[in-house]
Motif scaffolding. Structure first.
Motif, mmCIF file in Angstrom:
data_model
loop_
_atom_site.group_PDB
_atom_site.id
_atom_site.type_symbol
_atom_site.label_atom_id
_atom_site.label_comp_id
_atom_site.label_asym_id
_atom_site.label_seq_id
_atom_site.Cartn_x
_atom_site.Cartn_y
_atom_site.Cartn_z
ATOM 1 N N VAL A 168 9.149 116.467 76.732
ATOM 2 C CA VAL A 168 8.697 117.894 77.132
ATOM 3 C C VAL A 168 9.436 118.840 77.493
ATOM 4 O O VAL A 168 10.326 118.090 77.963
ATOM 5 C CB VAL A 168 7.615 116.999 77.907
ATOM 6 N N THR A 169 8.718 120.357 76.983
ATOM 7 C CA THR A 169 9.265 121.115 78.103
ATOM 8 C C THR A 169 8.848 121.311 78.765
ATOM 9 O O THR A 169 8.466 120.704 80.133
ATOM 10 C CB THR A 169 8.995 122.532 76.700
ATOM 11 N N LEU A 170 10.160 121.894 79.760
ATOM 12 C CA LEU A 170 10.468 121.753 81.100
ATOM 13 C C LEU A 170 9.558 122.475 81.884
ATOM 14 O O LEU A 170 8.570 121.840 82.674
ATOM 15 C CB LEU A 170 11.597 122.163 81.992
ATOM 16 N N VAL B 42 2.025 116.987 82.459
ATOM 17 C CA VAL B 42 2.568 116.013 82.173
ATOM 18 C C VAL B 42 2.014 115.361 82.841
ATOM 19 O O VAL B 42 1.511 113.974 82.858
ATOM 20 C CB VAL B 42 3.227 116.538 80.799
ATOM 21 N N LEU B 43 3.176 115.001 83.825
ATOM 22 C CA LEU B 43 3.104 114.285 84.708
ATOM 23 C C LEU B 43 1.928 113.704 85.533
ATOM 24 O O LEU B 43 1.644 112.445 86.256
ATOM 25 C CB LEU B 43 4.536 114.643 85.934
ATOM 26 N N SER B 44 0.771 114.926 86.240
ATOM 27 C CA SER B 44 0.241 115.231 86.622
ATOM 28 C C SER B 44 -1.092 114.516 86.019
ATOM 29 O O SER B 44 -2.509 113.971 86.412
ATOM 30 C CB SER B 44 -0.159 116.072 86.798
ATOM 31 N N ALA B 45 -1.234 115.006 84.574
ATOM 32 C CA ALA B 45 -2.123 114.060 84.089
ATOM 33 C C ALA B 45 -1.970 112.558 83.191
ATOM 34 O O ALA B 45 -3.084 111.977 83.772
ATOM 35 C CB ALA B 45 -1.976 115.260 82.434
ATOM 36 N N LEU B 46 -0.336 112.202 83.694
ATOM 37 C CA LEU B 46 -0.591 110.815 83.304
ATOM 38 C C LEU B 46 -0.955 110.024 84.671
ATOM 39 O O LEU B 46 -1.419 108.989 85.120
ATOM 40 C CB LEU B 46 1.001 110.345 83.262
ATOM 41 N N HIS C 131 11.620 108.093 84.661
ATOM 42 C CA HIS C 131 12.821 109.197 84.292
ATOM 43 C C HIS C 131 12.187 110.307 84.749
ATOM 44 O O HIS C 131 12.285 110.807 83.311
ATOM 45 C CB HIS C 131 13.168 108.453 83.476
ATOM 46 N N LEU C 132 12.288 111.322 85.834
ATOM 47 C CA LEU C 132 11.524 112.480 85.674
ATOM 48 C C LEU C 132 12.539 113.344 85.409
ATOM 49 O O LEU C 132 12.683 114.123 84.505
ATOM 50 C CB LEU C 132 10.566 112.913 87.110
#
Length: 404
Positions: free
Chosen positions: A287-289, A295-299, A383-384
């Motif tokens: 994922v780009t920065l 993406v984290l929110s959607a996941l 691992h964010l």
């Protein structure tokens, strides 16, 4: 660990649709009927598992019962079997296994079995040195649960500097059969606590010694062992998840040439730092920065019932993400865990995460070692921010393998 399915629809369109679709496919749970059949099979095999700890590990029947009753254990892990065999063969041992494989019980079980019938008046019979307060408290906590079901005369305790020195001295004066201590606090009591009785010491354990070496504690370890003035009858166990030249040198110095090696795998691979438990499933998403937060929110939204441990690189990042997602999703317990918090706040955050039915804990590497997430039932470790090296990745990821 296998990821569970979600009640919410997973996004299957857009740039990351394929990733989420594949994640959903992998995370399907067994049907209720399958779960019932599995439970029935477990009940049928329970009687055959009776005594498996005793046979596999060579410990007393009483300790085997205590392990089942106090910890709910049924079968020993590979490293526990290997450690038991190694300690039957040699007096000293090096235990090498990835995080989450049961290394703590690999030495605690034989140690507790050997001190059965001890009294507090005999003083300290076993010392476990660990790098962090949290790991020391975990060791003492597991040992206490076992001891209460095994032999109430065996009294474990942690000496970490988290309480007044006067209180620690009082507990040492009364007698702690097993002491789990950080290097600095142990050195303090060896130098200043005359009532710390250790004439009958039988065991010395260096736990997470790779982390101790990372902290630059080699000279301190050597000094502690000199101060303990170990007798030839004292058995020494070195426990690690990774192996490098520094650890090999320490093992040669303090285990002697004639020591056993216990490993979770058949061979001790040169790249053992990259070994992860078999119960751990690994996934990745590039994922780009600028898209990472989305993406984290959607996941997290797609899997609202998951218990998730997320690693970030700084205390400020942990606080930022915890506050952001707590405001965005009030039904999910979101909290931070990092080194800038005091001990009471860290303990409270950890306890709340373990107890919550659905939660997200944003943590720095302070949570990568020592914290026991068995009761938390961690589903995901994310691992964010990337870890610094392979060894840190293994320790972080093992939080999910441990819970399975």
């Amino acid at each position: 660990a296998p990821l569970s399915s979600s009640k919410k629809k997973v996004p299957t369109e857009g740039k990351f649709g394929a990733f989420f679709a594949d994640l959903e496919r992998r995370s399907s749970r067994p049907s209720p009927g399958g779960e019932a059949e599995a439970e029935a099979e477990a009940e049928r095999s329970e009687s055959s598992e009776e005594g498996e700890f005793e046979c596999a590990l060579g410990v007393s029947a009483r300790l085997g019962r205590a392990a089942r009753e106090a910890l709910g254990l049924r079968r020993p892990t590979a490293v526990q079997k290997a450690a038991a065999a190694a300690l039957r063969e040699k007096a000293n041992a090096l235990i090498v296994a990835p995080t989450g494989s049961g290394k703590t019980l690999a030495y605690l079980l034989p140690v507790l079995d050997s001190v059965r019938g001890a009294t507090r008046g005999e003083g300290t019979l076993a010392i476990a040195i660990a790098p962090t307060r949290e790991l020391c408290c975990q060791i003492a906590g597991v040992a206490t649960r076992l001891a209460r079901a095994f032999d109430v005369g065996v009294v474990p305790g942690a000496v970490t500097g988290g309480e007044r020195r006067k209180s620690e001295k009082a507990r040492l004066r009364k007698g702690l059969t097993l002491v789990a201590a950080t290097p600095g606090r142990l050195a303090d009591h060896l130098a200043s606590t005359a009532s710390f009785k250790r004439d009958n010491l039988r065991w010395l354990v260096l736990d997470e010694v790779d982390r101790l070496l990372d902290l630059g504690s080699r000279d301190q370890i050597d000094g502690l062992i000199r101060a303990l003035d170990l007798q030839p009858t004292v058995r020494t166990v070195v426990v690690t998840a990774t192996v490098d030249a520094r650890l090999e040198a320490l093992a040669r110095a303090h285990l002697g040439r004639d020591h056993a090696v216990a490993s979770a795998s058949r061979t001790l691979a040169p790249d053992s730092a990259a070994q992860v438990p078999e119960t751990l499933a690994l996934e990745h998403c590039v994922v780009t920065l600028k898209h990472r937060l989305a993406v984290l929110s959607a996941l997290l939204a797609a899997h609202p019932d998951r218990k998730t441990l997320l690693f970030v690189s700084s205390c400020a990042s942990a606080e930022f993400h915890a506050k952001l997602f707590a405001a965005r999703d009030p039904d999910r317990d979101c909290a931070a865990l990092h080194g800038a918090m005091d001990r009471a706040d860290r303990a409270a955050a950890y306890a709340a995460f373990c107890a919550a039915p659905r939660a997200a804990l944003f943590a720095t590497d302070v949570a990568a070692r020592g914290l026991d997430f068995d009761s938390a039932r961690v589903d995901w470790v994310l691992h964010l921010d990337a870890p610094r090296d392979v060894a840190d990745f293994v320790h972080r990821s093992g939080r999910a393998a441990r819970a399975r």
